[in-house]
Write a protein that holds these residues in place. Structure first.
Motif, PDB file in Angstrom:
ATOM      1  N   VAL A   1       0.840  -1.204   0.000  1.00  0.00           N
ATOM      2  CA  VAL A   1       0.000   0.000   0.000  1.00  0.00           C
ATOM      3  C   VAL A   1       0.876   1.256   0.000  1.00  0.00           C
ATOM      4  CG1 VAL A   1      -1.560   1.334   1.483  1.00  0.00           C
ATOM      5  CG2 VAL A   1      -2.066  -1.052   0.971  1.00  0.00           C
ATOM      6  N   HIS A   2       1.980   1.212   0.706  1.00  0.00           N
ATOM      7  CA  HIS A   2       2.892   2.365   0.719  1.00  0.00           C
ATOM      8  C   HIS A   2       3.727   2.434  -0.557  1.00  0.00           C
ATOM      9  CE1 HIS A   2       2.446   4.294   4.652  1.00  0.00           C
ATOM     10  NE2 HIS A   2       2.031   3.109   5.050  1.00  0.00           N
TER      11      HIS A   2
ATOM     12  N   PRO B   1       0.792   3.626  -3.865  1.00  0.00           N
ATOM     13  CA  PRO B   1      -0.419   4.302  -3.404  1.00  0.00           C
ATOM     14  C   PRO B   1      -1.449   4.451  -4.515  1.00  0.00           C
ATOM     15  CG  PRO B   1       1.415   5.843  -3.560  1.00  0.00           C
ATOM     16  CD  PRO B   1       1.960   4.487  -3.840  1.00  0.00           C
ATOM     17  N   HIS B   2      -2.708   4.471  -4.116  1.00  0.00           N
ATOM     18  CA  HIS B   2      -3.858   4.622  -5.007  1.00  0.00           C
ATOM     19  C   HIS B   2      -4.116   3.362  -5.826  1.00  0.00           C
ATOM     20  CE1 HIS B   2      -2.150   8.917  -4.872  1.00  0.00           C
ATOM     21  NE2 HIS B   2      -2.991   8.773  -3.864  1.00  0.00           N
ATOM     22  N   SER B   3      -3.614   2.220  -5.374  1.00  0.00           N
ATOM     23  CA  SER B   3      -3.792   0.960  -6.097  1.00  0.00           C
ATOM     24  C   SER B   3      -5.086   0.272  -5.689  1.00  0.00           C
ATOM     25  CB  SER B   3      -2.626   0.011  -5.827  1.00  0.00           C
ATOM     26  OG  SER B   3      -1.455   0.513  -6.402  1.00  0.00           O
TER      27      SER B   3
ATOM     28  N   ALA C   1      -4.091   2.586   6.871  1.00  0.00           N
ATOM     29  CA  ALA C   1      -4.322   2.723   5.438  1.00  0.00           C
ATOM     30  C   ALA C   1      -5.611   3.509   5.248  1.00  0.00           C
ATOM     31  CB  ALA C   1      -4.425   1.359   4.765  1.00  0.00           C
TER      32      ALA C   1
ATOM     33  N   ARG D   1      -9.686   2.068  -4.018  1.00  0.00           N
ATOM     34  CA  ARG D   1      -8.233   2.220  -4.086  1.00  0.00           C
ATOM     35  C   ARG D   1      -7.734   2.407  -2.658  1.00  0.00           C
ATOM     36  NH1 ARG D   1      -6.670   4.201  -9.262  1.00  0.00           N
ATOM     37  NH2 ARG D   1      -8.358   3.711 -10.703  1.00  0.00           N
ATOM     38  N   TYR D   2      -6.463   2.133  -2.432  1.00  0.00           N
ATOM     39  CA  TYR D   2      -5.892   2.219  -1.089  1.00  0.00           C
ATOM     40  C   TYR D   2      -4.568   2.955  -1.115  1.00  0.00           C
ATOM     41  CZ  TYR D   2      -9.433  -1.222   0.016  1.00  0.00           C
ATOM     42  OH  TYR D   2     -10.642  -1.853   0.185  1.00  0.00           O
ATOM     43  N   GLU D   3      -4.295   3.630  -0.003  1.00  0.00           N
ATOM     44  CA  GLU D   3      -3.006   4.278   0.182  1.00  0.00           C
ATOM     45  C   GLU D   3      -2.656   4.200   1.658  1.00  0.00           C
ATOM     46  OE1 GLU D   3      -3.208   8.390  -0.931  1.00  0.00           O
ATOM     47  OE2 GLU D   3      -4.697   8.865   0.573  1.00  0.00           O
TER      48      GLU D   3
ATOM     49  N   SER E   1      -0.217   8.605   5.759  1.00  0.00           N
ATOM     50  CA  SER E   1       1.086   9.250   5.922  1.00  0.00           C
ATOM     51  C   SER E   1       1.056  10.342   6.978  1.00  0.00           C
ATOM     52  CB  SER E   1       1.554   9.822   4.582  1.00  0.00           C
ATOM     53  OG  SER E   1       0.605  10.762   4.115  1.00  0.00           O
TER      54      SER E   1
ATOM     55  N   HIS F   1      -7.178  14.593  -3.365  1.00  0.00           N
ATOM     56  CA  HIS F   1      -6.813  13.885  -4.593  1.00  0.00           C
ATOM     57  C   HIS F   1      -7.358  14.594  -5.826  1.00  0.00           C
ATOM     58  CE1 HIS F   1      -6.590  10.596  -1.563  1.00  0.00           C
ATOM     59  NE2 HIS F   1      -5.431  10.463  -2.176  1.00  0.00           N
TER      60      HIS F   1
ATOM     61  N   ASP G   1      -1.927  12.945  -5.513  1.00  0.00           N
ATOM     62  CA  ASP G   1      -2.143  13.685  -4.274  1.00  0.00           C
ATOM     63  C   ASP G   1      -2.082  15.183  -4.531  1.00  0.00           C
ATOM     64  OD1 ASP G   1      -2.294  11.303  -2.896  1.00  0.00           O
ATOM     65  OD2 ASP G   1      -0.230  11.376  -2.181  1.00  0.00           O
TER      66      ASP G   1
END
Length: 159
Positions: free
Chosen positions: A28-29, A32-34, A68, A79-81, A84, A90, A101
């Motif tokens: 996920v890190h 990102p946005h996957s 997350a 989607r996941y990120e 942070s 977005h 971002d």
């Protein structure tokens, strides 16, 4: 994200450290946005066989623990990120679905929900929509005059 960082984050959230959790949090890190399909591929390259359901379960746990963030967009899989800690929004391309971002400017006014509905608001999301540079260039090559018209046509179809 290296595995030691993922383990530290999991322990800090009082979660049991498992290979799938470490692999999903790292993925996920890393990407990102996957969507889940992309994350599943990354996780399988790290640890081998893992079920799709296991990845969904880990993502639900990570989101619940605040490690997350799930991004829900119309007509798109979730989607996941990684969380942070920074406050960002977005921008999404209407054509190809690319997400980027956007930092919230310092001193920007905080959006508040009206209090007359009885909600206790804990999060506000703002999403900007448009065309990414690649899609704008591609449309411009096909028909420079159509860029403006097709964007507004898509905008009307989505609302």
């Amino acid at each position: 994200m290296i595995e030691t960082e993922a383990r530290t984050l999991l322990r800090g959230a009082s979660l049991r450290v498992t290979r799938p959790r470490v692999a999903v949090l790292s993925a996920v890190h890393e990407a990102p946005h996957s969507d889940v399909s992309t994350l599943l591929t990354l996780v399988r390259t790290r640890i081998g066989a893992v079920s799709t359901q296991a990845v969904y379960d880990v993502l639900k746990t990570l989101v619940g623990a605040g490690l997350a963030r799930r991004i829900d967009l119309p007509n798109s899989p979730a989607r996941y990120e990684g969380q942070s800690g920074n406050n960002h929004q977005h921008v999404v391309c209407r054509s190809c679905g690319t997400i980027a971002d956007v930092d919230v400017p310092p001193g920007a006014p905080r959006l508040e929900a009206p209090q007359n509905h009885g909600f206790s608001v804990d999060h506000v999301e703002v999403t900007y929509w448009g065309l990414c540079p690649g899609c704008r260039a591609e449309r411009g090559r096909r028909d420079p005059e159509s860029v403006h018209r097709s964007f507004h046509k898509e905008e009307q179809e989505n609302f």
